[in-house]
Write a protein that holds these residues in place. Structure first.
Motif: not given
Length: 465
Positions: A286-287, A292-293, A341-342
């Protein structure tokens, strides 16, 4: 002719608490080469004392000597520990250097006094002896009756008075004295005056006199799935003797460590929030947003799918939807997911089990108590989970009071040296509570908190093992 060395003997000793009615007594078999210092340790265990006060051995009844009753025969000997010898300028003999064969060379009896304030006097008689057998233990508890008195209960008279009050529900001090007795008996302790717990004392004697065992807890049982690194084993291993004895008996009496599993339906219902999150992240990950949320659409999807009752916020921002933020944070702490990585991704172990509710529940139970904690947090967290597992805690108020009291009982204090108050419950158990809240502990329903479900209690039992 040189004196011959006598073969080792096993002595049968009967120790009784002077003035107790009905009598409080223990019979032990013990090697005659054991020191009085070791006998002190044995008496502490078999009578359930807590090593909280000074003691001494003597050939003269302390009560008689204080009343000035004359004694016929040799000057009575007295044995003390090294600290007391220094305090009394060497008046007496070192108990560590006196063995039972010498102490009973005049026939006895010996007198063991513990707690000079309360004045618990034990009369120790040698009732028999025999040749020692090869390989037999240094000490064995043969028999006994009634538990030892509560510490600091005011001597024989004070103890008898408190028992009478506890036995009379109509007495104005009944509730107060009963509560005090439970506090003094310690966590999981019995306040039944007839409960001598001889089996518990025997277990502790084995730990005291044998080679240091790999399992100090006495709980390891591979057939039941209780292993060396089980949280309850590590917890019990570090407890002082009375607490460890009480806990061991409590666990066996309640069956908390008996094997337990959740069926698939119960596991799916209990683990529903975690299962949804694992499925939503999926194998593809999940990106996250640039900050960062979790994206708003995913937060809204969680709120809808899990039917979350929001405390505040619109339910589309993770930073203002603590129910979703808490789910993600606890899943990260349990190492179900990780941020790379995000992106949120499933950990390797979880990828293989995420469609199996029972496997997921077992994985989370296994990870619940080994989370990173300091000593006070670990004590509080294990006590919380144990109280859920054995049915002691039904409400959060019950858990809050009991957990903080036990942590205080272990000597923990705040930064100002004061006992911890109830507000410490949340900080001490935060990492465990975060997980338990996700699976529905004390969720709010009309009328108040919902009690823990059978599935949640079974999950708590899994976590201890």
């Amino acid at each position: 002719m040189a004196p011959q060395q006598l073969p080792p003997q096993t002595l049968s000793l009967r120790a009784s608490l002077v003035g107790s009615e009905p009598e409080i007594w223990r019979e032990i078999e013990i090697a005659d080469g054991v020191s009085l210092a070791q006998l002190h340790q044995v008496l502490q265990i078999v009578f359930g004392w807590q090593q909280s006060h000074l003691h001494r051995f003597s050939e003269q009844d302390p009560w008689s000597s204080r009343r000035g009753i004359p004694r016929i025969g040799p000057e009575p000997r007295e044995w003390l520990d090294q600290w007391s010898l220094i305090e009394q300028d060497g008046d007496g003999e070192d108990e560590a250097e006196a063995i039972l064969a010498d102490a009973f060379s005049r026939g006895g009896p010996l007198w063991y006094e513990y707690d000079f304030g309360d004045g618990w006097v034990h009369r120790i008689e040698m009732i028999g002896s025999r040749l020692a057998e090869i390989g037999e233990p240094l000490v064995r508890l043969v028999a006994g009756a009634r538990r030892g008195p509560f510490e600091d209960s005011g001597g024989i008279g004070g103890y008898a008075e408190k028992l009478a009050i506890m036995a009379d529900p109509r007495h104005p001090e009944h509730a107060e004295i009963t509560e005090w007795a439970r506090f003094v008996a310690g966590p999981w302790g019995s306040i039944d005056p007839d409960d001598a717990d001889l089996d518990g004392a025997r277990s502790e004697l084995e730990l005291l006199t044998g080679a240091p065992p790999a399992d100090m807890s006495g709980l390891v049982d591979s057939a039941r799935g209780v292993v060396d690194d089980s949280p309850i084993v590590e917890f019990a291993s570090n407890l002082p003797v009375p607490y460890r004895t009480n806990l061991r008996r409590h666990l066996r009496a309640t069956g908390v460590l008996d094997p337990v599993e959740l069926d698939e339906a119960a596991a799916a219902a209990l683990m529903r929030p975690y299962l949804w999150l694992l499925d939503h992240i999926g194998d593809g990950g999940l990106t996250l947003t640039q900050a960062g949320w979790m994206p708003p659409a995913d937060v809204a999807a969680a709120v809808e799918a899990l039917e979350l009752r929001l405390v505040y916020g619109k339910g589309n921002r993770e930073q203002s939807t603590r129910e979703v933020a808490g789910l993600r944070e606890s899943a990260t702490q349990l190492r179900l997911i990780r941020k790379i990585k995000g992106r949120l991704e499933l950990t390797a172990r979880v990828r293989t089990i995420r469609h199996d509710p029972r496997a997921v529940s077992a994985q989370i139970a296994h990870a619940l108590l080994p989370q990173r904690m300091d000593d006070a947090e670990r004590i509080a967290s294990v006590v919380l989970v144990l109280g859920l597992a054995d049915g002691t805690f039904t409400t959060s108020d019950e858990a809050r009071a009991a957990v903080v009291d036990i942590v205080n009982g272990f000597g923990y204090r705040d930064q100002d040296g004061r006992q911890l108050d109830r507000y410490w419950f949340r900080p001490l158990t935060r990492s465990v509570q975060d997980v338990l809240t996700v699976v529905g502990l004390w969720r709010w329903v009309p009328g108040g908190e919902a009690p823990p479900t059978d599935a949640l209690r079974a999950f708590a039992r899994m976590a201890l093992r």
